[in-house]
Motif scaffolding. Structure first.
Motif, PDB file in Angstrom:
ATOM      1  N   ILE A 300       0.840  -1.214   0.000  1.00  0.00           N
ATOM      2  CA  ILE A 300       0.000   0.000   0.000  1.00  0.00           C
ATOM      3  C   ILE A 300       0.869   1.254   0.000  1.00  0.00           C
ATOM      4  O   ILE A 300       0.623   2.205  -0.745  1.00  0.00           O
ATOM      5  N   TYR A 301       1.908   1.234   0.825  1.00  0.00           N
ATOM      6  CA  TYR A 301       2.787   2.409   0.893  1.00  0.00           C
ATOM      7  C   TYR A 301       3.396   2.715  -0.478  1.00  0.00           C
ATOM      8  O   TYR A 301       3.398   3.862  -0.927  1.00  0.00           O
ATOM      9  N   ILE A 302       3.906   1.679  -1.140  1.00  0.00           N
ATOM     10  CA  ILE A 302       4.591   1.912  -2.410  1.00  0.00           C
ATOM     11  C   ILE A 302       3.594   2.153  -3.545  1.00  0.00           C
ATOM     12  O   ILE A 302       3.657   3.157  -4.243  1.00  0.00           O
ATOM     13  N   ASN A 303       2.643   1.219  -3.695  1.00  0.00           N
ATOM     14  CA  ASN A 303       1.777   1.296  -4.885  1.00  0.00           C
ATOM     15  C   ASN A 303       0.720   2.386  -4.782  1.00  0.00           C
ATOM     16  O   ASN A 303       0.326   2.958  -5.795  1.00  0.00           O
ATOM     17  N   GLN A 304       0.252   2.664  -3.580  1.00  0.00           N
ATOM     18  CA  GLN A 304      -0.770   3.706  -3.454  1.00  0.00           C
ATOM     19  C   GLN A 304      -0.189   5.004  -2.888  1.00  0.00           C
ATOM     20  O   GLN A 304      -0.686   6.080  -3.176  1.00  0.00           O
ATOM     21  N   GLY A 305       0.851   4.875  -2.084  1.00  0.00           N
ATOM     22  CA  GLY A 305       1.476   6.083  -1.518  1.00  0.00           C
ATOM     23  C   GLY A 305       2.380   6.801  -2.505  1.00  0.00           C
ATOM     24  O   GLY A 305       2.574   7.994  -2.408  1.00  0.00           O
ATOM     25  N   LYS A 306       2.912   6.022  -3.464  1.00  0.00           N
ATOM     26  CA  LYS A 306       3.797   6.593  -4.500  1.00  0.00           C
ATOM     27  C   LYS A 306       4.789   7.614  -3.907  1.00  0.00           C
ATOM     28  O   LYS A 306       4.749   8.805  -4.250  1.00  0.00           O
ATOM     29  N   PRO A 307       5.672   7.149  -3.047  1.00  0.00           N
ATOM     30  CA  PRO A 307       6.546   8.100  -2.348  1.00  0.00           C
ATOM     31  C   PRO A 307       7.446   8.918  -3.268  1.00  0.00           C
ATOM     32  O   PRO A 307       7.915   9.983  -2.887  1.00  0.00           O
ATOM     33  N   TRP A 308       7.689   8.427  -4.483  1.00  0.00           N
ATOM     34  CA  TRP A 308       8.546   9.171  -5.415  1.00  0.00           C
ATOM     35  C   TRP A 308       7.915  10.489  -5.854  1.00  0.00           C
ATOM     36  O   TRP A 308       8.615  11.360  -6.354  1.00  0.00           O
ATOM     37  N   GLU A 309       6.609  10.614  -5.657  1.00  0.00           N
ATOM     38  CA  GLU A 309       5.980  11.879  -6.051  1.00  0.00           C
ATOM     39  C   GLU A 309       6.351  13.010  -5.094  1.00  0.00           C
ATOM     40  O   GLU A 309       6.284  14.175  -5.460  1.00  0.00           O
ATOM     41  N   THR A 310       6.715  12.653  -3.871  1.00  0.00           N
ATOM     42  CA  THR A 310       7.064  13.711  -2.920  1.00  0.00           C
ATOM     43  C   THR A 310       8.517  13.641  -2.460  1.00  0.00           C
ATOM     44  O   THR A 310       9.020  14.603  -1.921  1.00  0.00           O
ATOM     45  N   ASP A 311       9.178  12.508  -2.655  1.00  0.00           N
ATOM     46  CA  ASP A 311      10.606  12.439  -2.342  1.00  0.00           C
ATOM     47  C   ASP A 311      11.348  12.079  -3.622  1.00  0.00           C
ATOM     48  O   ASP A 311      11.271  10.956  -4.121  1.00  0.00           O
ATOM     49  N   ASN A 313      14.174  11.327  -4.257  1.00  0.00           N
ATOM     50  CA  ASN A 313      15.201  10.290  -4.226  1.00  0.00           C
ATOM     51  C   ASN A 313      14.664   8.865  -4.256  1.00  0.00           C
ATOM     52  O   ASN A 313      15.440   7.910  -4.215  1.00  0.00           O
ATOM     53  N   MET A 314      13.351   8.717  -4.331  1.00  0.00           N
ATOM     54  CA  MET A 314      12.767   7.370  -4.375  1.00  0.00           C
ATOM     55  C   MET A 314      12.696   6.868  -5.823  1.00  0.00           C
ATOM     56  O   MET A 314      12.596   7.644  -6.756  1.00  0.00           O
ATOM     57  N   VAL A 315      12.738   5.550  -5.954  1.00  0.00           N
ATOM     58  CA  VAL A 315      12.604   4.935  -7.267  1.00  0.00           C
ATOM     59  C   VAL A 315      11.153   4.454  -7.447  1.00  0.00           C
ATOM     60  O   VAL A 315      10.637   3.777  -6.559  1.00  0.00           O
ATOM     61  N   PRO A 316      10.532   4.793  -8.561  1.00  0.00           N
ATOM     62  CA  PRO A 316       9.130   4.374  -8.762  1.00  0.00           C
ATOM     63  C   PRO A 316       9.019   2.911  -9.184  1.00  0.00           C
ATOM     64  O   PRO A 316       8.527   2.596 -10.253  1.00  0.00           O
ATOM     65  N   LEU A 317       9.490   2.053  -8.310  1.00  0.00           N
ATOM     66  CA  LEU A 317       9.471   0.620  -8.574  1.00  0.00           C
ATOM     67  C   LEU A 317       8.241   0.051  -7.867  1.00  0.00           C
ATOM     68  O   LEU A 317       8.205   0.046  -6.636  1.00  0.00           O
ATOM     69  N   PRO A 318       7.248  -0.387  -8.614  1.00  0.00           N
ATOM     70  CA  PRO A 318       6.036  -0.886  -7.951  1.00  0.00           C
ATOM     71  C   PRO A 318       6.339  -2.114  -7.089  1.00  0.00           C
ATOM     72  O   PRO A 318       7.310  -2.826  -7.328  1.00  0.00           O
ATOM     73  N   TRP A 319       5.508  -2.333  -6.084  1.00  0.00           N
ATOM     74  CA  TRP A 319       5.603  -3.558  -5.283  1.00  0.00           C
ATOM     75  C   TRP A 319       4.872  -4.651  -6.044  1.00  0.00           C
ATOM     76  O   TRP A 319       3.693  -4.554  -6.331  1.00  0.00           O
ATOM     77  N   ARG A 320       5.624  -5.696  -6.412  1.00  0.00           N
ATOM     78  CA  ARG A 320       5.067  -6.767  -7.235  1.00  0.00           C
ATOM     79  C   ARG A 320       4.376  -7.832  -6.393  1.00  0.00           C
ATOM     80  O   ARG A 320       4.817  -8.146  -5.287  1.00  0.00           O
ATOM     81  N   LYS A 321       3.300  -8.374  -6.931  1.00  0.00           N
ATOM     82  CA  LYS A 321       2.670  -9.551  -6.314  1.00  0.00           C
ATOM     83  C   LYS A 321       3.551 -10.753  -6.626  1.00  0.00           C
ATOM     84  O   LYS A 321       3.875 -11.004  -7.792  1.00  0.00           O
ATOM     85  N   VAL A 322       3.948 -11.474  -5.626  1.00  0.00           N
ATOM     86  CA  VAL A 322       4.835 -12.619  -5.825  1.00  0.00           C
ATOM     87  C   VAL A 322       4.212 -13.829  -5.125  1.00  0.00           C
ATOM     88  O   VAL A 322       3.754 -13.719  -3.995  1.00  0.00           O
TER      89      VAL A 322
END
Lengths: 562, 562
Positions: A300-311, A313-322
Motif C-alpha cells: 500500500i505504501y509503495i503502490n498507493q502512496g507513490k513516495p517518489w511523487e514527494t521524495d 530520491n525514491m525509485v518508482p518501482l512498484p511492489w510486485r505480487k509474488v
C-alpha cells in the motif's frame, strides 16, 4: 539524578528545564484510562527477568474486545475499518491502551499524544459516516513512528539534547504519505543518542527494556519500535536502519522487520547527524507481528502512496505480487558463523532448528562460507565515520550532554574517529561496490535464492552490552533486502549452554572475546530467537514471500506467543 | 610533432613507442574497401567550414544498397536481420564503410577493428543459417562504444596516456549485455583527456571534428560518438554523461541522445578517474539518429538485457510502454536563459521556433524562471573535484603527458582544485537534494510536464572554446532524464546575428563574457541547433514519448537532413 536515573548536568538552565518538561509531558501522557498498576517496581521486575508479554495475556490486562482488536493483523483490521465493522475510535483506544502498558513496562515511547490520535480517529469516523467511504487505504490504522522522523509542529531531536528546541514544520516524507493514506499517529518511539547504537540509551528518557525479559535490551536504534510492536502496542511500526537498526530490535524484542533495499521507502525529512552521508545509505522500513502485515504495508505504501511523487530520491518501482514459494523449491545458504564473532548457543540452536526443518521440507540447504566479511565490516565502519564523526560530535558538543557508553564506543569506529579524505572515501565506495558484485555473482553462480544468518551473535543483550554489528551491517554495505523473522524459539538457560569445546575456544579478536564473554546463559531467559533472511537487491518481494514460507513451516504466530 | 599535430614529449621511450604504434594501428584500420579519397586536405576543409554529411549524400559516397542499410533505423534493421532479409555481414559492411568515412572526415574513432566486426557478423549469419533463429533481440546490429568502457582483451585508457598498457580482461557490464543480445562491435570512439571537457582533445589522437562543419567541435566527452552517429556511421552509439557528455555531442554534431536517470543503464566496468565519486553520478546512454531507435534500444537493453542481473548497482525498473502524448495535452516550461550565460542567436531562434510551434499546436507553453541555477552550477562543479582532482592529477602525472587547454580549465573547477573535507562534501549532497526537491515540487505544483532548454549557450563551439556547462550539468545534479533532440534548424550567419541590444549588454560574469565574445556568426555556419527536454526522475519513458511528439511536430528526419 532525574526520575529515570539519568545523571545530567548540562549547566544550561533552559535546556535542563526543557528536558524536565519534556519528561514530565511523557509521564503525564500515561492517562488513567489506558494505564495499569505495575505488578512491582521496574527494578524488581528487571531482577526477575520479567516477561511482560506473558503477564499481559495471563493477567488479561485488556478486555476481550481490546485483545481482539490489537491481536488482529493490520491487513484484516483495515478492511473491517473500511466496511465500518470497526470504528477508528475503538481501534485507536485499544492500541492506545496496549501501547501505554507497553511503555509502562518497557519505556518504549519518547512521546505519546493520545489526545491527537483520538481526535484524528474521531475525524475519520465522521468522514466515513458522511462520505460513506474510507479516507484512504489505511483509513483508521494506528501506526507508530521512530522519533527521528520529522513530525509537523513537534520537536524532533533524534536523541540529541542540543536539538531539544528543534520544532520541525513539516512531516517527514513517509509520515506525510501515511497520513494521506489514512493512518492515525499517537506515539513516537525511543532511540539511542546519535542513533548509532544497537541499543537505546540517551539523555532524554534512557533505556528501553525488552518486553520478553525486562532486564535485557530491546535492541536499537529503532529501540522503542521493537518493544512497542512486539508487545502489540502498535500494529505497524516504522524503524530505520543503517547498520541493523530495524533488524536488531525486531530480532531482540520479538517481532518481524524488513530492511528494504534503498530508495523504496523514504527516509526523507528525518533528523540525524548523517545527512549527506551516502556511502552506506540509511533506509526506513516496517516492523510488525505478522509477515502478511509487512507485505500489506509495503504494497500500500509503495503502490498507493507513490513516495517518489514527494521524495525525489525514491525509485518508482512498484511492489510486485509474488507467489509464496514452496519450501522445496528454495536454495538457502546458511551462515552459521560470519568468521568474526561466533554465535552463542541460542543462536546456533535457532539456525540449526530452522535449517533442519527447511531440509526436511525439501529445501536445498547449503553452508554459506563467509565472503570477505572482515573487509565488509572494516569498510562499513569506516564509512560511518568518514567525517571523523564531526557531525555527531558537533551535535553532542552543542549541549555538552554526557556521552553514553555506546556513544563513546561508536565515536571510535573506523580509524578511531580520524577524518578521511575524499580520495579515501571514494576508495571505500569502490571496495563496497566490488563486494556487492562479489556477493551478487556468488548468488547467481551458485543459484542461491537466499542467505539465512544470525541477526547478531547473540539474542537480546543486557543494556549497553552490544558491540558487534557484523551480522547486520554486512547487508547494509551490500544493500540486500533483509527480513528478520522469529523462529518461535526463546533462549533457555538449561538448553543454551556453551558446549565443551568453548572452554578451549581461541577468540579471533578482542571484539569476539568481549561479545562472547558476555554470554552467561542465566542472564538471557526467554529472549526471542530471531534470524535474518537476505535476498537479491530490489527483490524485496521475493524475500518477503520466502519469509512467509519459512514462517509457515516454523508455525510461528506472533499474535499468540510468549 | 606527430602526424596529428600533437606535441608530445613524455620522455619515456616505451610510452612514446606504444603511442606511436597505437596511432599507426588506427591509420592502418582505414581499409581500402571502406575508405574514400578526401576532397581536400583536412586543413582546407576546415577553412571552408566543410559539411561532410552533405558531401556524403551529394557525392554518393555509398552505394544505393549501403545508403539504404545505413539510413534504415535500427528498429527496422533488426527485424529484417531476424527474418534473414538482410545478412549481418551486409549490414556490418555498410556501417563499417560509413564509419570509416566518418572517421576520415572527423577523426571520431579511437580504435577501429573491422576485422573482428566482420568475423562476428559472419558468425551470426552462420548461427542464423544453422539455428533458423536470431541469436538474440539485437542480432547483427552494429553498435559503437565510447572508448572508456572496458573491452575484453583490449587496452582501455580513457584518454590517459598513463593507461596505455591497461588491457581490460572483461567487457564493461553494458557491453557484455549488448554482446549477449547479439550486437556487433567494430569501433571505439574518441573522448577528451580526463573525460571532463565538452570537447575532445587528448594526447592519443587529438580532436574530433563536427561532421556538419569540420571547423567546429563535435562536442564531448562522447565526442567520437556524436560525430560518428550523426554522420550515420553507427545506428546506435553509447555515450556517458556526468555533466553533459552525451547531450553536448548529440546537440552539436546533429543527432539525438538520452541522458537516462541513474541506475537504469550500467556504466559498470568502465575506466575513469572518477570511480567512487557518487555525489553527481555518471550515466551511460544511447545516441541515435531516430527517436524510435532510442526507445527501441532502451526497451530491449532494459527489459531483455536485465542489466541488474550483472551489475548490482542497477535498479530492476522495467521500461514501460508509454503512449505518445498529443501535443495539446502538454505543459512545457521553456528556459530561455538560465540566468548565468545568455544563449546566442541560433539557440534563441531554436527555442523560439520550437516554443511557437508547440504553442500553435495547442501545448501550454510557459516561461521557466531559473531556480537557483547559480547554486546548482557551483555545487555540481565543486562535486566534480571534491578530491582536489587528486585522481585525475595522479593519472596525468604518471605519464607526464602535457595538459590540454580544457584539462587545465577543468582541473580548476570548484574551489580551484582545493580538496574538500567529507563534511563539506556531505553538505554539498544536502544542497543537491534540496535542489532536487525544489525542482520536483516546482514541476508538481505548477503541473509542468517537461522543461525545454538549451543544451549549451551556443551551437557547436570552435575546438576547445567551450567553458560553460550550466545548461547540461543542471540536469546531472537534479538527475532528471534529459533528451537532446534536433530542431532541424542550422546556424545561419545571415540570420543568427546578435540583436542591437547586445552591444550594451552587461555581462553577468566573466564566464558569460568569455562564452559570448566567442560567438562570431560567420564561424558557425551550418551548425545543428539541438535542444534539451527534461522530465521527472525515472520517468525516462515519458520524456522519450514527448520527444516523439515534438520531433513529429517539427518534422525532423535525421536520416534525411544536411
Amino acid at each position: 539524578m532525574n526520575s529515570k536515573g539519568i545523571v545530567l548536568s548540562i549547566g544550561d538552565a533552559h535546556v535542563e528545564d526543557t528536558l524536565k518538561a519534556y519528561r514530565q509531558k511523557l509521564e503525564d501522557a500515561i492517562l488513567p484510562e489506558y494505564s495499569i498498576e505495575l505488578p512491582d517496581t521496574i527494578e524488581s521486575l528487571k531482577n526477575k527477568q520479567f516477561n511482560s508479554v506473558k503477564y499481559l495475556y495471563e493477567h488479561k490486562l485488556l478486555s476481550e474486545t481490546e485483545f481482539n482488536i490489537t491481536d488482529t493483523p493490520a491487513s484484516e483490521l483495515v478492511p473491517k475499518l473500511a466496511k465500518g465493522e470497526l470504528t477508528a475510535v475503538d481501534v485507536f483506544k485499544a492500541f492506545a491502551k496496549r501501547a501505554t502498558i507497553a511503555h509502562q513496562f518497557t519505556n518504549c515511547a519518547m512521546e505519546i499524544f493520545n489526545d491527537e490520535g483520538l481526535e484524528r480517529a474521531k475525524y475519520l469516523d465522521e468522514y466515513m459516516a458522511k462520505e460513506k467511504k474510507p479516507i484512504g487505504p489505511l483509513h483508521g490504522l494506528p501506526i507508530s513512528l521512530k522519533e527521528h522522523y520529522n513530525f509537523k509542529g513537534k520537536v524532533t531531536h533524534s536523541a540529541y539534547v542540543s536539538l531539544i528546541d528543534n520544532v520541525t514544520p513539516e512531516h517527514g516524507a513517509t509520515t506525510q504519505v501515511l497520513e494521506n493514506l489514512g493512518a492515525v499517529f499517537y506515539i513516537r518511539t525511543n532511540e539511542p543518542q546519535t542513533l548509532m547504537h544497537l541499543c537505546s540509551n540517551n539523555n532524554y528518557i534512557g533505556l528501553t527494556r525488552n518486553p520478553y525479559n525486562l532486564s535485557l535490551s530491546s535492541g536499537g536504534s529503532s529501540s522503542g519500535e521493537g518493544a512497542l510492536v512486539s508487545f502489540g502496542g502498535s500494529p505497524i511500526g516504522l524503524g530505520s536502519d543503517i547498520g541493523g537498526s530495524i533488524r536488531s530490535p525486531s530480532a531482540f524484542s520479538g517481532c518481524i522487520g524488513l530492511r528494504p533495499t534503498t530508495q523504496r521507502v523514504s527516509l526523507g525529512g528525518s533528523t540525524s547527524a548523517l545527512g549527506g552521508q551516502e556511502s552506506v545509505p540509511a533506509v526506513q522500513g516496517p516492523m510488525t507481528r505478522s509477515i502478511d502485515d509487512l507485505e500489506f504495508w509495503m504494497e500500500i505504501y509503495i503502490n498507493q502512496g507513490k513516495p517518489w511523487e514527494t521524495d525525489c530520491n525514491m525509485v518508482p518501482l512498484p511492489w510486485r505480487k509474488v507467489d509464496v514459494p514452496k519450501v522445496d523449491s528454495l536454495t538457502i545458504a546458511v551462515m552459521y558463523d560470519d568468521g568474526l564473532v561466533k554465535p552463542t548457543p541460542p543462536i546456533q540452536r535457532g539456525l540449526k532448528v530452522t535449517a533442519d526443518k527447511l531440509s526436511k521440507a525439501g529445501a536445498k540447504v547449503v553452508e554459506f562460507k563467509p565472503i570477505k566479511t572482515k573487509l565488509a565490516y572494516d569498510t562499513v565502519h569506516k564509512m560511518y565515520c568518514c567525517d571523523g564523526n564531526d557531525a555527531q560530535k558537533t551535535l553532542l558538543a552543542e549541549s555538552g550532554e554526557p556521552l553514553t557508553k555506546l556513544t563513546q564506543w561508536n565515536l571510535n569506529y573506523g580509524d578511531g574517529g580520524r577524518p578521511f579524505s575524499i580520495t579515501e572515501n571514494r576508495q571505500l565506495n569502490i571496495i563496497r561496490d566490488t563486494l556487492k558484485q562479489e556477493y551478487t555473482d556468488f548468488l547467481n553462480e551458485n543459484k542461491i535464492d537466499f542467505i539465512l544468518s544470525p541477526t547478531y551473535n547473540n539474542v537480546a543483550p543486557r543494556p549497553e552490552e552490544i558491540y558487534n554489528w557484523s551480522y547486520t551491517s554486512l547487508f547494509n554495505i551490500l544493500d540486500l533486502p533483509t527480513l528478520v523473522f522469529q523462529t518461535g524459539l526463546f533462549q533457555d538457560p538449561k538448553v543454551d549452554k556453551w558446549d565443551d569445546s568453548h572452554s578451549t575456544y581461541e577468540f579471533r579478536s578482542d571484539l569476539e572475546k568481549l561479545e562472547l564473554d558476555n554470554y552467561i546463559p542465566e542472564n538471557f531467559t526467554g529472549a526471542p530467537i530471531g534470524l535474518q533472511l537476505s535476498g537479491r537487491r530490489y527483490f524485496d518481494e521475493e524475500v518477503v514471500a520466502a519469509g512467509k514460507s519459512i514462517i509457515e513451516l516454523l508455525k510461528v504466530d506472533l499474535h499468540n506467543i510468549y
